[in-house]
Design a protein around this motif. Structure first.
Motif, PDB file in Angstrom:
ATOM      1  N   SER A 131       4.045   9.827  -7.125  1.00  0.00           N
ATOM      2  CA  SER A 131       5.016  10.393  -8.186  1.00  0.00           C
ATOM      3  C   SER A 131       4.689  10.471  -9.718  1.00  0.00           C
ATOM      4  O   SER A 131       5.018  11.544 -10.379  1.00  0.00           O
ATOM      5  CB  SER A 131       6.287   9.455  -7.998  1.00  0.00           C
ATOM      6  N   ILE A 132       3.664   9.274  -9.921  1.00  0.00           N
ATOM      7  CA  ILE A 132       3.313   9.281 -11.444  1.00  0.00           C
ATOM      8  C   ILE A 132       2.199  10.490 -11.607  1.00  0.00           C
ATOM      9  O   ILE A 132       2.206  11.458 -12.674  1.00  0.00           O
ATOM     10  CB  ILE A 132       2.407   8.139 -11.669  1.00  0.00           C
ATOM     11  N   ASN A 133       1.354  11.060 -10.603  1.00  0.00           N
ATOM     12  CA  ASN A 133       0.683  12.125 -10.454  1.00  0.00           C
ATOM     13  C   ASN A 133       1.331  13.222 -10.739  1.00  0.00           C
ATOM     14  O   ASN A 133       0.998  14.356 -11.500  1.00  0.00           O
ATOM     15  CB  ASN A 133      -0.295  12.202  -9.264  1.00  0.00           C
ATOM     16  N   TYR A 134       2.708  13.538  -9.821  1.00  0.00           N
ATOM     17  CA  TYR A 134       3.379  14.762 -10.183  1.00  0.00           C
ATOM     18  C   TYR A 134       4.053  14.733 -11.443  1.00  0.00           C
ATOM     19  O   TYR A 134       3.961  15.876 -12.071  1.00  0.00           O
ATOM     20  CB  TYR A 134       4.594  14.800  -9.032  1.00  0.00           C
ATOM     21  N   ALA A 135       4.304  13.589 -12.085  1.00  0.00           N
ATOM     22  CA  ALA A 135       5.179  13.464 -13.476  1.00  0.00           C
ATOM     23  C   ALA A 135       3.698  13.913 -14.488  1.00  0.00           C
ATOM     24  O   ALA A 135       4.034  14.666 -15.527  1.00  0.00           O
ATOM     25  CB  ALA A 135       5.385  12.200 -13.596  1.00  0.00           C
ATOM     26  N   ARG A 142       0.910  -1.108   0.018  1.00  0.00           N
ATOM     27  CA  ARG A 142      -0.004  -0.037   0.076  1.00  0.00           C
ATOM     28  C   ARG A 142       0.729   1.333  -0.076  1.00  0.00           C
ATOM     29  O   ARG A 142       0.715   2.161  -0.613  1.00  0.00           O
ATOM     30  CB  ARG A 142      -0.994   0.037   1.151  1.00  0.00           C
ATOM     31  N   ARG A 143       2.015   1.268   1.003  1.00  0.00           N
ATOM     32  CA  ARG A 143       2.817   2.475   0.851  1.00  0.00           C
ATOM     33  C   ARG A 143       3.433   2.582  -0.416  1.00  0.00           C
ATOM     34  O   ARG A 143       3.621   3.988  -0.847  1.00  0.00           O
ATOM     35  CB  ARG A 143       3.941   2.144   1.844  1.00  0.00           C
ATOM     36  N   GLN A 144       3.868   1.518  -1.080  1.00  0.00           N
ATOM     37  CA  GLN A 144       4.632   1.576  -2.211  1.00  0.00           C
ATOM     38  C   GLN A 144       3.688   2.050  -3.421  1.00  0.00           C
ATOM     39  O   GLN A 144       3.990   3.120  -4.341  1.00  0.00           O
ATOM     40  CB  GLN A 144       5.268   0.382  -2.743  1.00  0.00           C
ATOM     41  N   PHE A 175      -7.467  15.154 -29.063  1.00  0.00           N
ATOM     42  CA  PHE A 175      -8.174  13.901 -28.245  1.00  0.00           C
ATOM     43  C   PHE A 175      -7.001  13.074 -27.756  1.00  0.00           C
ATOM     44  O   PHE A 175      -5.915  12.298 -28.576  1.00  0.00           O
ATOM     45  CB  PHE A 175      -8.895  13.083 -29.042  1.00  0.00           C
ATOM     46  N   LEU A 176      -6.484  13.003 -26.203  1.00  0.00           N
ATOM     47  CA  LEU A 176      -5.411  12.488 -25.655  1.00  0.00           C
ATOM     48  C   LEU A 176      -5.885  11.681 -24.597  1.00  0.00           C
ATOM     49  O   LEU A 176      -6.517  12.182 -23.698  1.00  0.00           O
ATOM     50  CB  LEU A 176      -4.395  13.331 -25.500  1.00  0.00           C
ATOM     51  N   GLN A 177      -5.769  10.213 -24.635  1.00  0.00           N
ATOM     52  CA  GLN A 177      -6.480   9.463 -23.705  1.00  0.00           C
ATOM     53  C   GLN A 177      -5.291   8.331 -23.227  1.00  0.00           C
ATOM     54  O   GLN A 177      -5.194   7.343 -23.812  1.00  0.00           O
ATOM     55  CB  GLN A 177      -7.539   8.770 -24.086  1.00  0.00           C
ATOM     56  N   PRO A 178      -4.321   8.800 -22.296  1.00  0.00           N
ATOM     57  CA  PRO A 178      -3.396   7.830 -21.823  1.00  0.00           C
ATOM     58  C   PRO A 178      -3.934   6.482 -21.590  1.00  0.00           C
ATOM     59  O   PRO A 178      -4.980   6.569 -20.662  1.00  0.00           O
ATOM     60  CB  PRO A 178      -2.335   8.623 -20.862  1.00  0.00           C
ATOM     61  N   ARG A 179      -3.030   5.534 -21.375  1.00  0.00           N
ATOM     62  CA  ARG A 179      -3.513   4.113 -21.026  1.00  0.00           C
ATOM     63  C   ARG A 179      -3.379   4.454 -19.382  1.00  0.00           C
ATOM     64  O   ARG A 179      -4.050   3.764 -18.449  1.00  0.00           O
ATOM     65  CB  ARG A 179      -2.527   3.030 -21.417  1.00  0.00           C
ATOM     66  N   ASP A 180      -2.151   4.858 -18.835  1.00  0.00           N
ATOM     67  CA  ASP A 180      -1.717   5.033 -17.433  1.00  0.00           C
ATOM     68  C   ASP A 180      -1.949   6.524 -17.357  1.00  0.00           C
ATOM     69  O   ASP A 180      -2.532   7.316 -18.020  1.00  0.00           O
ATOM     70  CB  ASP A 180      -0.444   4.756 -17.355  1.00  0.00           C
ATOM     71  N   ILE A 181      -1.304   6.968 -16.176  1.00  0.00           N
ATOM     72  CA  ILE A 181      -1.578   8.523 -15.821  1.00  0.00           C
ATOM     73  C   ILE A 181      -0.737   9.282 -16.567  1.00  0.00           C
ATOM     74  O   ILE A 181      -1.222  10.359 -17.072  1.00  0.00           O
ATOM     75  CB  ILE A 181      -1.172   8.614 -14.269  1.00  0.00           C
ATOM     76  N   VAL A 182       0.456   9.122 -16.920  1.00  0.00           N
ATOM     77  CA  VAL A 182       1.213   9.586 -18.059  1.00  0.00           C
ATOM     78  C   VAL A 182       1.211   8.969 -19.325  1.00  0.00           C
ATOM     79  O   VAL A 182       0.837   7.759 -19.322  1.00  0.00           O
ATOM     80  CB  VAL A 182       2.664  10.077 -17.438  1.00  0.00           C
ATOM     81  N   SER A 183       1.529   9.710 -20.393  1.00  0.00           N
ATOM     82  CA  SER A 183       1.342   9.073 -21.751  1.00  0.00           C
ATOM     83  C   SER A 183       2.681   9.157 -22.383  1.00  0.00           C
ATOM     84  O   SER A 183       3.531  10.103 -22.191  1.00  0.00           O
ATOM     85  CB  SER A 183       0.410  10.071 -22.480  1.00  0.00           C
ATOM     86  N   GLY A 184       2.737   8.043 -23.262  1.00  0.00           N
ATOM     87  CA  GLY A 184       4.046   7.870 -24.234  1.00  0.00           C
ATOM     88  C   GLY A 184       3.576   8.676 -25.577  1.00  0.00           C
ATOM     89  O   GLY A 184       4.686   8.733 -26.197  1.00  0.00           O
ATOM     90  N   ASP A 185       2.429   8.795 -25.860  1.00  0.00           N
ATOM     91  CA  ASP A 185       2.080   9.653 -26.929  1.00  0.00           C
ATOM     92  C   ASP A 185       1.926  11.165 -26.550  1.00  0.00           C
ATOM     93  O   ASP A 185       1.772  11.606 -25.555  1.00  0.00           O
ATOM     94  CB  ASP A 185       0.524   9.455 -27.618  1.00  0.00           C
ATOM     95  N   VAL A 227       5.443   5.544 -17.641  1.00  0.00           N
ATOM     96  CA  VAL A 227       6.773   6.446 -17.294  1.00  0.00           C
ATOM     97  C   VAL A 227       7.766   6.483 -18.511  1.00  0.00           C
ATOM     98  O   VAL A 227       8.111   7.434 -18.761  1.00  0.00           O
ATOM     99  CB  VAL A 227       7.001   6.133 -15.942  1.00  0.00           C
ATOM    100  N   PRO A 228       8.031   5.121 -19.146  1.00  0.00           N
ATOM    101  CA  PRO A 228       9.173   5.192 -20.080  1.00  0.00           C
ATOM    102  C   PRO A 228       8.432   5.917 -21.136  1.00  0.00           C
ATOM    103  O   PRO A 228       9.452   6.550 -21.918  1.00  0.00           O
ATOM    104  CB  PRO A 228       9.169   3.657 -20.118  1.00  0.00           C
ATOM    105  N   GLY A 229       7.339   5.711 -21.674  1.00  0.00           N
ATOM    106  CA  GLY A 229       6.875   6.662 -22.868  1.00  0.00           C
ATOM    107  C   GLY A 229       6.915   7.954 -22.534  1.00  0.00           C
ATOM    108  O   GLY A 229       7.298   8.898 -23.366  1.00  0.00           O
ATOM    109  N   ALA A 230       6.542   8.416 -21.348  1.00  0.00           N
ATOM    110  CA  ALA A 230       6.475   9.867 -20.950  1.00  0.00           C
ATOM    111  C   ALA A 230       7.985  10.387 -21.225  1.00  0.00           C
ATOM    112  O   ALA A 230       8.218  11.568 -21.499  1.00  0.00           O
ATOM    113  CB  ALA A 230       6.053   9.961 -19.565  1.00  0.00           C
ATOM    114  N   PHE A 231       8.670   9.948 -20.469  1.00  0.00           N
ATOM    115  CA  PHE A 231      10.260  10.194 -20.578  1.00  0.00           C
ATOM    116  C   PHE A 231      10.821  10.369 -22.194  1.00  0.00           C
ATOM    117  O   PHE A 231      11.240  11.391 -22.574  1.00  0.00           O
ATOM    118  CB  PHE A 231      11.339   9.013 -20.102  1.00  0.00           C
TER     119      PHE A 231
END
Length: 627
Positions: A358-362, A349-351, A386-396, A434-438
């Motif tokens: 961290s991802i929300n901040y990213a 839960r902590r992790q 129209f941008l709909q990421p699969r996760d919180i941050v996007s590689g597109d 996260v990798p796609g977002a970088f």
């Protein structure tokens, strides 16, 4: 235009099945479908003549639906009218509510908005009588959308306000969010900036609330996993109890065996005495010898018997001691496992909280770095992202910027060329999350540097971007194959000319109802390079009439869904764009979102980031501003 019109989803799913050309109302019906229509009409007339009005109305409705699906709007309305007249005679208000709603949708699609309002009002009246608040809210949204198309903004505002009140009463978060969005749009159109901002803030708040609800579902899954672990612990404890019961049963069996053996011993002694007496009467000497032998044998038998009893008792004691030792060990293991599970659950839960934070901040950083849709619309008023990421941050990622004329440049320049240009791109980086977002941040930074260094030609910019990605990731001396698929457009000549270069991703143009695909090169930006030098192809297109342009990633094409759980595919995307390309770009964005949501349904997970950008050039009512 307006936000989601609920009944239009059915139209988007069932209509427009051609591969390339645009479809319009009034085309010829295929023979097989015409036979189906004729059969249903025959059944309708037969039932009507026999007085089976309910069955006849059903078959007229089927005929209307077939015409509707095959883009014969007027024929569909005519047969819905026949079905409505029969339902009026039998008093079937439920069927009338649905029929009038469908007729309103068809009229809206034919841009006969006055007729659409009349049909929607009829459906609304029935819904109010039946106290179906959700249907009332949806009809109000439909009416408001049609009124907005007719530039009756005040009437549209009243309809959307009433729909919003019902959505709040029903606590339908999705409908609440949508109504706040269109209210903000209408207030903007009326020039009420403060009110529009208020509604937009409410729209954003409900969007965030829906996201929090999704996070709550994830927390619930973690809780269910904890319950499952506790159930496993209970099973081990139950196993312990069963082991103790088995030991108790063995002890009882040993005691019963001992008592039985004692009875046998007594019976044996009595028989032996009788034999001795008879033997003495026959032969005294032999009796004495036999008596001695019997005594000796009896002693040996008793000793053996006692040793057996002692052995059984000792065996039972050892078994019980082993069982107790095993139970003690199991108790220790159970306690250790329970503690370990609790610690692991707490750590997870902590992790999870730390990673999510961290991802929300990213996400906030990524959103701050990417240009906004509003910025795009200041240059191209008729546009959307129209941008709909699969996760919180996007590689597109999407990116656009006006040109910068630099004197110190490594690019080949045309003498005296100071023409203003506008760059617009849609890119799909390797990976997602996260990798796609970088990778997306690397792409945005490189595009900024290249265009500020004087790059103005689409193919030259992609050539330099390819070299820069390979240099930054040191791909010329390692096995790294990360890169991006990208569609890059340069708009110049005040929107009358568009230059395009693509790395695997295409550009779609639709004008005069005809769809054209301009394919990109079959190689990506970055990654492995087998050729000596990678050069991307430049395409130049003149815009001489209103033209809808679309660039996108492959996330939408590869998304599974529908009744057969298949990919959306490029054919369905082309059909969708053909069906909506004449609508205002804001409404096109809503239609795309609704179609993707309906395609995925409740059970299909999103597989990849989704990005689609649309913009209209050559529109005199909404000219491009490159100054």
């Amino acid at each position: 235009m307006s936000p989601a019109i609920k009944y239009f989803v059915l139209l988007l799913i069932t209509c427009f099945s051609s591969s390339w050309g645009g479809m319009v109302y009034g085309q010829k019906i295929p023979e097989a479908i015409q036979r189906e229509i004729d059969a249903n009409l025959a059944l309708a007339k037969s039932n009507e003549s026999q007085g089976n009005l309910s069955e006849a109305a059903m078959y007229y409705g089927k005929v209307a639906k077939v015409y509707w699906v095959n883009n014969q709007g007027k024929q569909a309305i005519n047969h819905y009218e026949m079905a409505a007249s029969l339902n009026i005679r039998i008093g079937n208000s439920n069927a009338l509510r649905t029929i009038y709603g469908n007729m309103g949708v068809i009229s809206s699609d034919q841009e006969e908005f006055e007729n659409a309002i009349v049909y929607f009002q009829k459906s609304l009246t029935i819904s109010k009588k039946q106290k179906r608040k959700a249907d009332v809210a949806n009809m109000l949204v439909n009416i408001g959308s049609a009124q907005l198309e007719l530039n009756r903004s005040q009437e549209s505002l009243k309809s959307f306000t009433e729909a919003n009140a019902l959505a709040l009463e029903l606590n339908d978060l999705s409908l609440i969010k949508s109504t706040y969005g269109v209210l903000a749009e209408v207030e903007t159109k009326l020039g009420h900036a403060e009110k529009s901002a208020e509604y937009f803030n409410l729209y954003s708040a409900f969007s965030r609330r829906l996201q929090r609800d999704q996070m709550a579902l994830k927390d619930k899954e973690v809780s269910e996993r904890e319950q499952h672990a506790k159930a496993q612990v209970n099973e081990v404890v139950q196993s312990k109890l069963l082991t103790e019961e088995e030991l108790q049963q063995q002890t009882k069996n040993l005691k019963s065996t001992k008592a039985t053996l004692q009875k046998v011993e007594l019976i044996s002694k009595e028989k032996q005495l009788q034999i001795n007496l008879l033997s003495k009467q026959r032969e005294l000497q032999q009796a004495q010898l036999r008596a001695q032998a019997m005594v000796r044998n009896a002693i040996i038998g008793v000793v053996i018997f006692m040793m057996g009893i002692a052995g059984l008792i000792l065996y039972g004691y050892n078994q019980k001691r082993k069982a107790n030792h095993l139970l003690e060990k199991q108790n220790i293991e159970i306690a250790a496992k329970s503690q370990a599970l609790e610690l692991a659950s707490l750590q997870i839960r902590r992790q999870n909280d730390n990673i999510t934070s961290s991802i929300n901040y990213a996400q906030r950083i990524q959103e701050a770095l990417l240009p906004t849709e509003e910025g795009l619309q200041t240059v191209i008023p008729e546009s959307f992202v129209f941008l709909q990421p699969r996760d919180i941050v996007s590689g597109d990622f999407h990116w656009f910027s006006k040109s910068h004329h630099s004197k110190n440049t490594t690019f080949k320049q045309i003498a005296g060329d100071s023409e203003p240009r506008f760059f617009i791109t849609a890119a799909d980086c390797t990976g997602h999350g996260v990798p796609g977002a970088f990778m997306s941040m690397i792409g945005v930074n490189l595009l900024e540097n290249i265009t500020r260094s004087g790059g103005v030609v689409a193919s030259d910019i992609l050539n330099e971007l390819h070299r820069s990605v390979r240099f930054m990731l040191k791909q010329y001396k390692n096995d790294n194959r990360d890169g991006m698929e990208i569609a890059f457009c340069v708009i110049r000549n005040q929107g009358k000319t568009i230059e395009f270069a693509g790395a695997r991703n295409p550009l779609i143009l639709i004008k005069n109802g005809e769809l054209t695909i301009i394919k990109g090169d079959a190689v990506p930006v970055g990654g492995s390079q087998n050729e000596e030098q990678r050069e991307f192809t430049l395409h130049t297109i003149d815009i001489d009439c209103p033209t809808s342009c679309y660039i996108f990633s492959d996330g939408i094409l590869d998304q599974f869904g529908g009744p057969d759980s298949v990919k959306f595919t490029s054919r369905r995307l082309r059909d969708l764009l053909l069906s909506i390309h004449q609508l205002p770009m804001a409404e096109q964005k809503v239609r795309v979102a609704e179609t993707i949501k309906a395609w995925m349904g409740l059970h299909e997970p999103q597989l990849d980031d989704m990005l689609l950008m649309g913009f209209r050039l050559g529109d005199d009512e909404h000219p491009v501003n490159l100054s």
